[in-house]
Write a protein that holds these residues in place. Sequence first.
Motif, PDB file in Angstrom:
ATOM      1  N   VAL A   1     -18.337   2.736  -9.085  1.00 41.98           N
ATOM      2  CA  VAL A   1     -18.710   1.577  -7.899  1.00 41.98           C
ATOM      3  C   VAL A   1     -19.169   0.262  -7.946  1.00 41.98           C
ATOM      4  CG1 VAL A   1     -20.477   1.457  -6.058  1.00 41.98           C
ATOM      5  CG2 VAL A   1     -19.945   3.849  -7.133  1.00 41.98           C
ATOM      6  N   THR A   2     -19.657   0.032  -9.402  1.00 42.84           N
ATOM      7  CA  THR A   2     -20.066  -1.578  -9.489  1.00 42.84           C
ATOM      8  C   THR A   2     -19.051  -2.272 -10.225  1.00 42.84           C
ATOM      9  OG1 THR A   2     -21.242  -1.059 -11.497  1.00 42.84           O
ATOM     10  CG2 THR A   2     -22.396  -0.954  -9.413  1.00 42.84           C
ATOM     11  N   GLY A   3     -18.260  -1.438 -11.048  1.00 41.67           N
ATOM     12  CA  GLY A   3     -17.080  -1.953 -11.845  1.00 41.67           C
ATOM     13  C   GLY A   3     -17.703  -2.601 -12.992  1.00 41.67           C
ATOM     14  N   ALA A   4     -19.037  -2.508 -13.520  1.00 38.42           N
ATOM     15  CA  ALA A   4     -19.901  -3.119 -14.212  1.00 38.42           C
ATOM     16  C   ALA A   4     -20.171  -2.018 -15.537  1.00 38.42           C
ATOM     17  CB  ALA A   4     -21.336  -3.537 -13.865  1.00 38.42           C
ATOM     18  N   PRO A   5     -20.312  -2.553 -16.713  1.00 40.97           N
ATOM     19  CA  PRO A   5     -20.513  -1.508 -17.822  1.00 40.97           C
ATOM     20  C   PRO A   5     -21.923  -0.685 -17.473  1.00 40.97           C
ATOM     21  CG  PRO A   5     -20.249  -3.617 -18.466  1.00 40.97           C
ATOM     22  CD  PRO A   5     -20.304  -3.853 -17.184  1.00 40.97           C
ATOM     23  N   ALA A   6     -22.017   0.381 -17.731  1.00 42.64           N
ATOM     24  CA  ALA A   6     -23.120   1.254 -17.779  1.00 42.64           C
ATOM     25  C   ALA A   6     -23.200   2.147 -18.844  1.00 42.64           C
ATOM     26  CB  ALA A   6     -22.917   1.949 -16.222  1.00 42.64           C
ATOM     27  N   TYR A   7     -24.614   2.701 -18.912  1.00 42.67           N
ATOM     28  CA  TYR A   7     -24.858   3.534 -20.144  1.00 42.67           C
ATOM     29  C   TYR A   7     -25.259   4.620 -19.308  1.00 42.67           C
ATOM     30  CZ  TYR A   7     -27.006   5.632 -24.183  1.00 42.67           C
ATOM     31  OH  TYR A   7     -27.459   6.427 -25.076  1.00 42.67           O
ATOM     32  N   VAL A   8     -24.378   5.833 -19.407  1.00 44.04           N
ATOM     33  CA  VAL A   8     -24.720   7.195 -18.784  1.00 44.04           C
ATOM     34  C   VAL A   8     -24.596   8.280 -20.135  1.00 44.04           C
ATOM     35  CG1 VAL A   8     -24.197   8.866 -17.104  1.00 44.04           C
ATOM     36  CG2 VAL A   8     -24.134   6.384 -16.676  1.00 44.04           C
ATOM     37  N   PRO A   9     -25.468   8.482 -20.825  1.00 46.48           N
ATOM     38  CA  PRO A   9     -25.441   9.593 -21.848  1.00 46.48           C
ATOM     39  C   PRO A   9     -25.499  11.079 -21.252  1.00 46.48           C
ATOM     40  CG  PRO A   9     -27.739   8.670 -21.573  1.00 46.48           C
ATOM     41  CD  PRO A   9     -27.034   7.795 -20.748  1.00 46.48           C
TER      42      PRO A   9
ATOM     43  N   LEU B   1     -27.920   3.833  -5.834  1.00 48.39           N
ATOM     44  CA  LEU B   1     -28.853   3.821  -4.807  1.00 48.39           C
ATOM     45  C   LEU B   1     -29.212   2.628  -4.460  1.00 48.39           C
ATOM     46  CD1 LEU B   1     -31.126   7.266  -6.226  1.00 48.39           C
ATOM     47  CD2 LEU B   1     -29.057   6.944  -4.599  1.00 48.39           C
ATOM     48  N   PRO B   2     -29.931   2.412  -3.360  1.00 50.74           N
ATOM     49  CA  PRO B   2     -30.232   0.917  -2.873  1.00 50.74           C
ATOM     50  C   PRO B   2     -30.455  -0.013  -3.723  1.00 50.74           C
ATOM     51  CG  PRO B   2     -31.152   2.548  -1.453  1.00 50.74           C
ATOM     52  CD  PRO B   2     -30.682   3.419  -2.584  1.00 50.74           C
ATOM     53  N   GLU B   3     -31.365   0.111  -4.805  1.00 48.65           N
ATOM     54  CA  GLU B   3     -31.931  -0.889  -5.595  1.00 48.65           C
ATOM     55  C   GLU B   3     -30.701  -1.349  -6.611  1.00 48.65           C
ATOM     56  OE1 GLU B   3     -33.320   1.977  -5.487  1.00 48.65           O
ATOM     57  OE2 GLU B   3     -35.361   1.631  -4.511  1.00 48.65           O
ATOM     58  N   GLU B   4     -29.996  -0.424  -7.140  1.00 43.59           N
ATOM     59  CA  GLU B   4     -29.002  -0.803  -7.903  1.00 43.59           C
ATOM     60  C   GLU B   4     -27.659  -1.430  -7.026  1.00 43.59           C
ATOM     61  OE1 GLU B   4     -25.936   1.074 -11.463  1.00 43.59           O
ATOM     62  OE2 GLU B   4     -27.502   2.046 -10.421  1.00 43.59           O
ATOM     63  N   ALA B   5     -27.741  -0.957  -5.963  1.00 38.13           N
ATOM     64  CA  ALA B   5     -26.596  -1.415  -5.102  1.00 38.13           C
ATOM     65  C   ALA B   5     -26.722  -2.850  -4.705  1.00 38.13           C
ATOM     66  CB  ALA B   5     -26.613  -0.602  -3.641  1.00 38.13           C
ATOM     67  N   ARG B   6     -28.122  -3.251  -4.398  1.00 41.79           N
ATOM     68  CA  ARG B   6     -28.483  -4.632  -4.051  1.00 41.79           C
ATOM     69  C   ARG B   6     -27.940  -5.629  -5.305  1.00 41.79           C
ATOM     70  NH1 ARG B   6     -32.817  -2.216  -1.704  1.00 41.79           N
ATOM     71  NH2 ARG B   6     -32.874  -2.037   0.430  1.00 41.79           N
ATOM     72  N   ARG B   7     -28.451  -5.240  -6.584  1.00 41.45           N
ATOM     73  CA  ARG B   7     -28.093  -5.958  -7.556  1.00 41.45           C
ATOM     74  C   ARG B   7     -26.655  -6.187  -7.768  1.00 41.45           C
ATOM     75  NH1 ARG B   7     -32.359  -2.500  -9.923  1.00 41.45           N
ATOM     76  NH2 ARG B   7     -31.016  -1.287 -10.950  1.00 41.45           N
TER      77      ARG B   7
ATOM     78  N   ASP C   1     -24.796  -4.512   0.434  1.00 46.59           N
ATOM     79  CA  ASP C   1     -25.945  -4.517   1.566  1.00 46.59           C
ATOM     80  C   ASP C   1     -25.825  -3.179   1.889  1.00 46.59           C
ATOM     81  OD1 ASP C   1     -27.325  -4.994   3.611  1.00 46.59           O
ATOM     82  OD2 ASP C   1     -25.901  -5.878   5.150  1.00 46.59           O
ATOM     83  N   PRO C   2     -26.898  -2.417   0.990  1.00 46.45           N
ATOM     84  CA  PRO C   2     -26.827  -0.839   1.346  1.00 46.45           C
ATOM     85  C   PRO C   2     -27.672  -0.745   2.546  1.00 46.45           C
ATOM     86  CG  PRO C   2     -28.620  -1.650  -0.242  1.00 46.45           C
ATOM     87  CD  PRO C   2     -27.701  -2.993   0.085  1.00 46.45           C
ATOM     88  N   LEU C   3     -27.061   0.475   3.177  1.00 47.37           N
ATOM     89  CA  LEU C   3     -27.739   1.249   4.173  1.00 47.37           C
ATOM     90  C   LEU C   3     -27.943   2.644   4.023  1.00 47.37           C
ATOM     91  CD1 LEU C   3     -28.607   1.950   7.174  1.00 47.37           C
ATOM     92  CD2 LEU C   3     -25.968   2.058   7.730  1.00 47.37           C
ATOM     93  N   THR C   4     -29.213   2.991   4.022  1.00 43.93           N
ATOM     94  CA  THR C   4     -29.472   4.384   3.428  1.00 43.93           C
ATOM     95  C   THR C   4     -30.474   5.283   4.431  1.00 43.93           C
ATOM     96  OG1 THR C   4     -30.171   5.605   1.513  1.00 43.93           O
ATOM     97  CG2 THR C   4     -31.639   3.664   2.302  1.00 43.93           C
ATOM     98  N   ASP C   5     -30.290   6.642   4.358  1.00 34.26           N
ATOM     99  CA  ASP C   5     -31.076   7.398   5.361  1.00 34.26           C
ATOM    100  C   ASP C   5     -30.913   8.913   4.609  1.00 34.26           C
ATOM    101  OD1 ASP C   5     -32.581   8.304   7.323  1.00 34.26           O
ATOM    102  OD2 ASP C   5     -31.044   8.091   8.823  1.00 34.26           O
ATOM    103  N   THR C   6     -32.119   9.441   5.042  1.00 34.80           N
ATOM    104  CA  THR C   6     -32.128  10.876   4.467  1.00 34.80           C
ATOM    105  C   THR C   6     -32.102  12.065   5.704  1.00 34.80           C
ATOM    106  OG1 THR C   6     -33.601  10.021   2.589  1.00 34.80           O
ATOM    107  CG2 THR C   6     -33.806  12.556   3.189  1.00 34.80           C
TER     108      THR C   6
END
Length: 468
Positions: A309-317, A362-368, A372-377
Amino acid sequence: MSTFVVVGGDAAGMSAASKAKRDDPDLDVVVFERGQWVSYGACGLPYYVKGEIQSLEDLVSVTPEEFREERDIDLRIGHDVTEIDPDGRTVTAQGDDGEVEQEYDHLLVATGAEAVTPPIEGLDREGVYTLGSMSDGKDLREYVARARDEGNLQQPDRGLACQFLETCTGPVGIVGGGYIGIEMAEALAANGFEVHLFQRGDRVLTQFSRATSEAVLDHLETQDVAVYLDSEVRELAGDGSVEAVVTPDDRVPVEMVLVGTGVRPRTALAEAAGIELGETGAIATDAYRETTVQDVYAAGDCAEAEHVVTGAPAYVPLALTANRHGRAVGQTVTGSPTEGGGVAGTAAVKAFDVEAARTGVLPEEARRAGFDPLTDTIEAKSRAGYYPEGGTVQVTLTVDRPTGRVLGGSLVSEYGEGAVHRSHALVGAVTEGVTVDELANYDLAYAPPFNTTWDPVLTAAKVVDGQR
């Protein structure tokens, strides 16, 4: 003859070794593993401690003998690699037979991850455990067995947590409300322990949406797990053995503590060899898993990857990432350059009678990341309303408001009602960059025993799309 050396004998390492040997039977493949176990499913350890899995050997996919005799891999267990020399293209390992120096043409660093050691006084007390290896699982299983033998536990009627905490004996503490903490709460409660779970933040499962976290928390409390939020553990107190978990607000008596505060990549060996780390603190690689040192690769829980999604490096073990990337390295070193693929951060967890899954951001990481995140449950039935069984599925969906791109999702349901399997549709949407209106038109399977005509994922997509 060309030689491929692998450091680390679990998911990434053995996947790479096996694939390389299949693709090039003439390749000399040497694997060094410092422990005694290889190719095992560490994710199954909580269920071994719980008693659902009877033997540690059941967690082993392929035995050392099978690797040696059937796959012709030179597997050397009990060999700790102490140095990588990129200039001399050698690795040095220490084993029972002394020091060994091995030349390589291609090298894979698959050293995995290690448990985070939080700044808590008393971590070295007797009765304090972690769960990062097969030996850790063995130790915890033996603790449960001793508690039973000593008659300290009253077995609950339902095989889960005691109905009332005051009727239980054998109080235990869990530090950390992530995957291991939640799974071990179930495992220990199933054996009759009075479970106290301490989380330094304001919710459990912080990788999931807040709605999912709250649903899991509510269920933990119905299972009589005492959860302490915003509780930073300062000390594991006791005289020799652990006797209490101490926070700024509480001193909770316990007889055992499991510390499950996450993992970090094991990178010291790579760093000493001049291999660069990435911004996540894990080993940096390119799309083919090659590090900054030519012909040296890194995969699994010690390496970072690109987030889809972000195209940035991620650490997902996680296990699938390790297996995929290891297999890709095996193909690359035998002459078929293969990208390991990105990661979406997809994960799932079972907590007693509920299941939860998440993917994407999720929204916090999306903003970083500049979205411009829109979320609903939303909450919807898991099966047709007239079907005699079923429950509900809660879906939290996050999209980018301007473009409609699906960024991530978090789902929770009763165990067996499909939160985890439904998340696979979101994984596809997140990975392929699908928009929310396209997701709403996915042709998902329908039959009354499995879902409603409009699957909860489709319902969530329609609701969120209508808010743009």
